[in-house]
Design a protein around this motif. Structure first.
Motif, short mmCIF file in Angstrom:
data_model
loop_
_atom_site.label_atom_id
_atom_site.label_comp_id
_atom_site.label_asym_id
_atom_site.label_seq_id
_atom_site.Cartn_x
_atom_site.Cartn_y
_atom_site.Cartn_z
N PHE A 458 18.58 -80.47 -0.28
CA PHE A 458 19.93 -79.93 -0.06
C PHE A 458 20.94 -80.58 -0.99
N LEU A 459 20.90 -81.91 -1.08
CA LEU A 459 21.87 -82.62 -1.91
C LEU A 459 21.70 -82.26 -3.39
N VAL A 460 20.47 -82.21 -3.84
CA VAL A 460 20.21 -81.99 -5.27
C VAL A 460 20.41 -80.53 -5.66
N ASN A 461 20.01 -79.62 -4.79
CA ASN A 461 20.04 -78.20 -5.15
C ASN A 461 21.31 -77.47 -4.75
N ARG A 462 22.03 -77.99 -3.74
CA ARG A 462 23.22 -77.29 -3.25
C ARG A 462 24.53 -77.96 -3.65
N LEU A 463 24.54 -79.30 -3.72
CA LEU A 463 25.80 -80.00 -3.96
C LEU A 463 25.88 -80.65 -5.35
N TRP A 464 24.83 -80.56 -6.12
CA TRP A 464 24.82 -81.09 -7.50
C TRP A 464 24.55 -79.93 -8.44
N ASN A 465 25.44 -79.72 -9.40
CA ASN A 465 25.26 -78.58 -10.32
C ASN A 465 24.72 -78.99 -11.68
N GLY A 466 24.23 -80.20 -11.78
CA GLY A 466 23.69 -80.70 -13.04
C GLY A 466 24.69 -81.51 -13.83
N GLU A 467 25.98 -81.40 -13.45
CA GLU A 467 27.02 -82.15 -14.15
C GLU A 467 27.91 -82.94 -13.20
N ARG A 468 28.14 -82.39 -12.01
CA ARG A 468 29.01 -83.07 -11.06
C ARG A 468 28.63 -82.70 -9.63
N LEU A 469 29.14 -83.48 -8.69
CA LEU A 469 28.92 -83.23 -7.28
C LEU A 469 30.07 -82.41 -6.71
N PHE A 470 29.77 -81.63 -5.68
CA PHE A 470 30.80 -81.02 -4.86
C PHE A 470 31.01 -81.89 -3.63
N ARG A 471 32.20 -81.82 -3.07
CA ARG A 471 32.53 -82.61 -1.89
C ARG A 471 31.75 -82.14 -0.66
N ALA A 472 31.64 -80.81 -0.49
CA ALA A 472 31.04 -80.30 0.74
C ALA A 472 30.55 -78.88 0.53
N ARG A 473 29.83 -78.40 1.53
CA ARG A 473 29.36 -77.02 1.55
C ARG A 473 29.53 -76.48 2.96
N ASP A 474 29.96 -75.24 3.05
CA ASP A 474 30.01 -74.56 4.33
C ASP A 474 29.45 -73.16 4.14
N GLY A 475 28.33 -72.86 4.79
CA GLY A 475 27.68 -71.58 4.57
C GLY A 475 27.14 -71.50 3.16
N LYS A 476 27.61 -70.52 2.41
CA LYS A 476 27.14 -70.33 1.04
C LYS A 476 28.17 -70.78 0.01
N ARG A 477 29.23 -71.45 0.47
CA ARG A 477 30.31 -71.85 -0.44
C ARG A 477 30.40 -73.36 -0.56
N ASN A 478 30.60 -73.85 -1.78
CA ASN A 478 30.88 -75.26 -1.99
C ASN A 478 32.38 -75.48 -1.88
N LEU A 479 32.75 -76.65 -1.37
CA LEU A 479 34.15 -76.95 -1.09
C LEU A 479 34.57 -78.23 -1.78
N GLY A 480 35.72 -78.19 -2.44
CA GLY A 480 36.38 -79.40 -2.87
C GLY A 480 35.70 -80.16 -3.98
N SER A 481 36.44 -81.09 -4.53
CA SER A 481 35.94 -81.98 -5.58
C SER A 481 35.43 -83.26 -4.94
N ALA A 482 34.33 -83.74 -5.42
CA ALA A 482 33.74 -84.96 -4.88
C ALA A 482 34.65 -86.16 -5.14
N ALA A 483 34.67 -87.08 -4.20
CA ALA A 483 35.39 -88.34 -4.33
C ALA A 483 34.38 -89.44 -4.65
N MET A 484 34.90 -90.65 -4.82
CA MET A 484 34.03 -91.77 -5.16
C MET A 484 32.93 -91.97 -4.12
#
Length: 602
Positions: A458-484
């Motif tokens: 889940f972390l590697v395939n849904r929240l990491w796009n190969g360049e950066r992390l997303f903060r969160a996911r809800d359903g099929k949508r990623n949410l927000g910019s990742a923090a430290m």
């Protein structure tokens, strides 16, 4: 023709303006923000356009920050934000912004710091008025409708009369707070033993010898502090410290902080005796406390702590894990009937309906479901009389009866659901991955290893796009910019998983995230928890405190020593040296920094 065109343009502008100030939160992917989608307040989502509009219209920004599981956030919504008169006043004179603190942790922490400095304490719901430039002016937490409306009217009057003076006062106050946070000078050498002694001394000074815990009420688990203190025991046994730690862990496991029927821990208790919880259940609480109890089981040789950890992991798998392998953020403090803790409390009629005579008699004694209840709304089960003592009194083994009774009670309360915050936060899922890896190692349970593998995917395939992390996911949508914290906790989880699974790819991805965290958030002046701040006045920090979650800076430092990378080790040493004056002054609030130093002496 020119007149007709002018009228048309004016009408177009009016319609556009009206559209821009309607409530933007309906069907928002954040469950917390979506809860406010039908409020009469014209809530805006936080973003650069809020500041632009505030400057254009010369209005104060009203930020209301909270989270889905927060009881008093729901109360203030019901009392104030759904009140037509309050909503009309907010819409007319302010720019109302609703913030999910779990999606905007840096902004929320900045505003929390302001309210703590100006009012002495802070919490949620967090309500702060900002100038159009983004400087905090006035802040408060929960307020009943009448005082809240009075504050709105007073602020509107003063802003109309003295806007420029208030802007300058807010700017100067923000600059003063920023300077206050960066005045400590780094030192050339570190007295590691002095830090260890200071940590223990402060813990014993704050420790409650009667009830366990640190400080007064309310009682939070404070897992980062207890974890560091347990590690300290391995450097030299301190019986007084060992007694405080074990007393605290016993109280957390046996009293009202823990759900004795369904498993898992609540966020905190409102009293120093650990009896009355606020009933939100957070993912990070389960992750951190399952790890803490496993560590304590080894430190104290107590197998019952292992069972607490197992019970907590099992709750998370049953109630928080989703089909995509990730875990949701929390369960609300209020049930579907808007009753705080309604799904966990028992009235006599409910007990009699769920259990037979012998079962009811056992349950009353086992979990203190009789007499005067310290909680409103019914009895909250606590560990009152052990199964062994009850078995001895009756001359029969009652362990199977306990299993049967617990199963029946769990079944009986299934219909009393607490709503879910279904967003899946990168940082908290990273901590859960660490917990599942620990569980898989400790118990050899295939469920934990499989769940860890699913969570890794889940972390590697849904929240990491190969360049950066997303903060969160809800359903099929990623949410927000990742923090430290997202980069650090996910990196730590993947690193632990790579050691369990032998995956070189996950080891390298973990190191990539660690490097990005250093590049994004560390400067010569210290740490920034985000690289996308929209407001001025957020100072760099020489060290990041431990809160309910461990300091991401300290965890990054410790993690960096795990790689065979001289550049990362050099940065870790630099950061430890920079943090030393701050950590030395208040060691209990920087316990994870000291823990990193224990494991990696300079």
């Amino acid at each position: 023709m020119a007149r007709v065109l002018a009228v048309f343009l004016a009408l177009l502008f009016t319609l556009s303006a009206q559209g821009s100030v309607s409530n933007q939160l309906k069907d928002h992917p954040s469950p917390y923000l979506a809860l406010h989608g039908n409020d009469p307040v014209h809530w805006q989502a936080w973003g650069a356009e809020v500041l632009e509009r505030a400057r254009r219209e010369n209005k104060l920004i009203f930020i209301a920050s909270g989270y889905f599981a927060c009881h008093w956030c729901h109360v203030m919504q019901r009392e104030s934000y759904q009140d037509p008169e309050i909503a009309r006043f907010l819409n007319t004179h302010f720019i109302p912004v609703k913030v999910d603190r779990e999606l905007q942790p840096t902004l929320d922490a900045h505003l929390i710091n302001f309210v703590e400095k100006t009012r002495g304490s802070a919490g949620w719901p967090l309500n702060v008025f900002l100038t159009p430039e983004g400087y905090p002016l006035v802040g408060l937490t929960y307020a009943p409708p009448k005082p809240f409306m009075g504050l709105l009217e007073k602020l509107e009057t003063r802003w109309a009369e003295r806007a420029d003076d208030l802007k300058e006062a807010a700017r100067l106050a923000s600059l003063a707070m920023k300077e206050e946070r960066v005045d400590a000078k780094p030192l050339a050498s570190i007295d590691a033993e002095g830090l260890h002694v200071g940590l223990v001394t402060m813990a014993l000074a704050l420790g409650d010898e009667m009830e366990g815990g640190l400080g007064m009420q309310p009682r939070f688990p404070m897992a980062p502090q207890w974890s560091a203190l347990i590690d300290r025991l391995s450097h030299g046994r301190d019986e007084k410290l060992a007694e405080l730690i074990s007393l605290t862990l016993d109280q957390m496991a046996k009293q009202g902080l823990r759900d004795h029927i369904g498993g898992g821990f609540f966020r905190y208790t409102v009293d120093p005796s650990w009896q009355v919880p606020h009933y939100e259940k957070m993912l990070y609480t389960q992750a951190l406390l399952s790890q803490l109890y496993l560590k304590a089981a080894h430190a104290f040789g107590r197998s019952e702590y292992k069972e607490v950890a197992r019970d907590t992991l099992d709750f998370a798998l049953r109630e928080l894990k989703q089909d995509n392998g990730g875990f949701i953020a929390s369960l609300s403090a209020v049930d579907e009937d808007d009753e705080e803790g309604g799904g966990y409390l028992w009235r006599d009629a409910q007990l009699k309906q769920a259990l037979s005579g012998q079962e009811l008699q056992f349950a009353r004694k086992r979990w203190r479901l009789e007499g005067t209840s310290p909680t409103e709304g019914g009895y909250l089960p606590v560990d009152h009389q052990s199964v062994s003592s009850l078995s001895k009194a009756q001359g029969a083994d009652l362990s199977q009866l306990e299993i049967t009774v617990k199963r029946k009670l769990l079944k009986a309360r299934e219909s009393r659901k607490h709503p879910q915050d279904t967003k899946q936060l990168a940082a908290w899922n990273g901590l859960m991955l660490l917990a599942l890896v620990d569980g898989a190692r400790e118990f050899g349970d295939a469920r934990y290893r499989k769940s860890a593998s699913d969570l890794r995917d889940f972390l590697v395939n849904r929240l990491w796009n190969g360049e950066r992390l997303f903060r969160a996911r809800d359903g099929k949508r990623n949410l927000g910019s990742a923090a430290m914290e997202d980069y650090v906790y996910v990196a730590a989880g993947l690193h632990a998983w790579s050691r369990l699974s032998g995956s070189k790819a996950d080891y390298h991805l973990s190191r990539t995230l660690v490097k990005q965290a250093w590049d994004r958030y560390f400067t010569a002046d210290g740490w920034q928890s985000t690289d996308e701040s929209l407001v001025p006045g957020i100072a760099s920090e020489q060290a990041m405190t431990d809160g309910p979650l461990p300091s991401p800076a300290a965890m990054l430092i410790e993690l960096s020593f795990s790689f065979e990378d001289k550049a990362l080790v050099s940065k870790a040493k630099q950061a430890l040296t920079l943090s030393y004056p701050v950590v030395q002054d208040q060691p209990i609030w920087y316990a994870s920094h000291i823990q990193a130093l224990m494991k990696n002496p300079l």
